[in-house]
Design a protein around this motif. Structure first.
Motif, short mmCIF file in Angstrom:
data_model
loop_
_atom_site.label_atom_id
_atom_site.label_comp_id
_atom_site.label_asym_id
_atom_site.label_seq_id
_atom_site.Cartn_x
_atom_site.Cartn_y
_atom_site.Cartn_z
N ASP A 187 0.84 -1.09 0.08
CA ASP A 187 0.07 0.14 -0.12
C ASP A 187 0.82 1.31 0.03
OD1 ASP A 187 1.14 -0.32 2.59
OD2 ASP A 187 -0.84 0.33 3.55
N GLU B 211 -0.61 4.11 -1.94
CA GLU B 211 -1.89 4.61 -1.55
C GLU B 211 -1.72 5.47 -0.28
OE1 GLU B 211 -4.04 0.95 -1.28
OE2 GLU B 211 -3.83 0.58 -3.25
N ASP B 212 -0.93 5.00 0.64
CA ASP B 212 -0.76 5.56 2.12
C ASP B 212 0.85 6.01 2.32
OD1 ASP B 212 -1.28 6.73 4.43
OD2 ASP B 212 -1.75 4.89 5.34
#
Length: 318
Positions: free
Chosen positions: A136, A139-140
């Motif tokens: 991720d 995304e983060d």
């Protein structure tokens, strides 16, 4: 709300309570007695106007707000630790320090290994810890960067964070040595008709977007979370794979594959070191960035080779 009105010690208590879900264990973790931790939980409940932990049967479970705060509190604690571990000066030759860098196996092999050699020679008490880039990360990114000293990733995937340019790389294709369907050169039609081995994350996004713009929709037969595994999954099959040329040269001879030029002008890859702004003025991190930039410049001075069409029987690897 102003931080001046808060007791920041409560952040540590909050994290322990949310992660342990037990007042006694949370208190033991941060060095507080059970009554003191119960008092901290009461203060936190008043502050958030939420139970945070609710008893269900014989145990505590997080409320909806408690679940939302779990990740945020961890990130806040990581950032606070990095803020208060910042240094005004750093002497690389004598000081002890550890840097954590998130990186793919490609970045570690091509850049990280050389960075580690330089650090070993110039800063013998400095440790480097390479961790696989989390799925991720794109995304983060802010959360991931808050837990590390940097992220090795090419441009075209993330934006909005400070960065140091490292080196450029080109793309090449891997083809099995025994694949007689392909002659001395790849054709655009080969990219559409042959099955692919693909790196399963998005870190080669610019290259993938270019293929899409050229009307190529790869038939991915195998995907893998390791660039260095690609040649072994190509060898002895009809499959092809797109790989960074520097890695292909580094792994030359490890599998029965040929390294071939793309049948189009492939967009080059620009590798960079990304970091959280909290590190910008930290002396140790400044040293890390300057060292990384120097190692990257030395790599860039040696452009990745562009192999001519290989003779039949010539061997290489990705």
């Amino acid at each position: 709300m102003s931080l001046s009105g808060l007791d920041l010690n409560l952040v540590l208590s909050l994290r322990a309570l949310l992660e342990e879900r037990n007042v006694t264990r949370a208190g033991r973790r941060v060095g507080l007695s059970q009554p003191a931790m119960s008092a901290a939980l009461a203060r936190l409940r008043r502050h958030f106007d939420d139970e945070l932990l609710s008893r269900v049967g014989g145990q505590y479970e997080l409320t909806a707000l408690g679940r939302a705060l779990l990740d945020r509190t961890g990130t806040a604690c990581d950032l606070l630790e990095r803020v208060f571990s910042s240094r005004a000066a750093f002497t690389a030759g004598t000081e002890e320090h550890e840097f954590t860098l998130l990186a793919s196996d490609y970045a570690v092999a091509v850049f990280g290994a050389e960075l580690a050699r330089v650090v070993h020679a110039e800063a013998p008490r400095v440790r480097l810890r390479f961790q696989r880039t989390p799925p991720d990360a794109t995304e983060d990114t802010a959360t991931q960067l808050s837990t590390a000293d940097g992220l090795l990733m090419p441009h075209g995937v993330i934006t909005g964070f400070p960065t140091v340019e490292l080196f450029t790389d080109a793309w090449a294709f891997l083809v099995a040595e025994a694949n007689e369907e392909i002659g001395d050169r790849l054709a655009m039609d080969d990219l559409s008709r042959l099955p692919w081995v693909s790196y399963q994350r998005t870190y080669d996004a610019p290259a993938a977007r270019q293929l899409s713009m050229l009307g190529i929709d790869p038939h991915v037969e195998v995907s893998v979370d390791s660039f260095q595994s690609l040649p072994f999954l190509v060898a002895g099959t009809r499959r092809i794979a797109l790989v960074q040329r520097r890695l292909a040269e580094l792994m030359h001879g490890v599998a029965d594959v040929r390294v071939m030029e793309p049948p189009y002008e492939a967009v080059p890859l620009q590798e960079a070191l990304w970091w959280h702004p909290v590190h910008t003025h930290d002396a140790a991190h400044i040293w890390l960035r300057e060292t990384a930039a120097r190692v990257g410049a030395e790599l860039s001075a040696s452009e990745p080779g562009r192999a001519a069409a290989p003779e039949r029987g010539a061997r290489g690897a990705g």
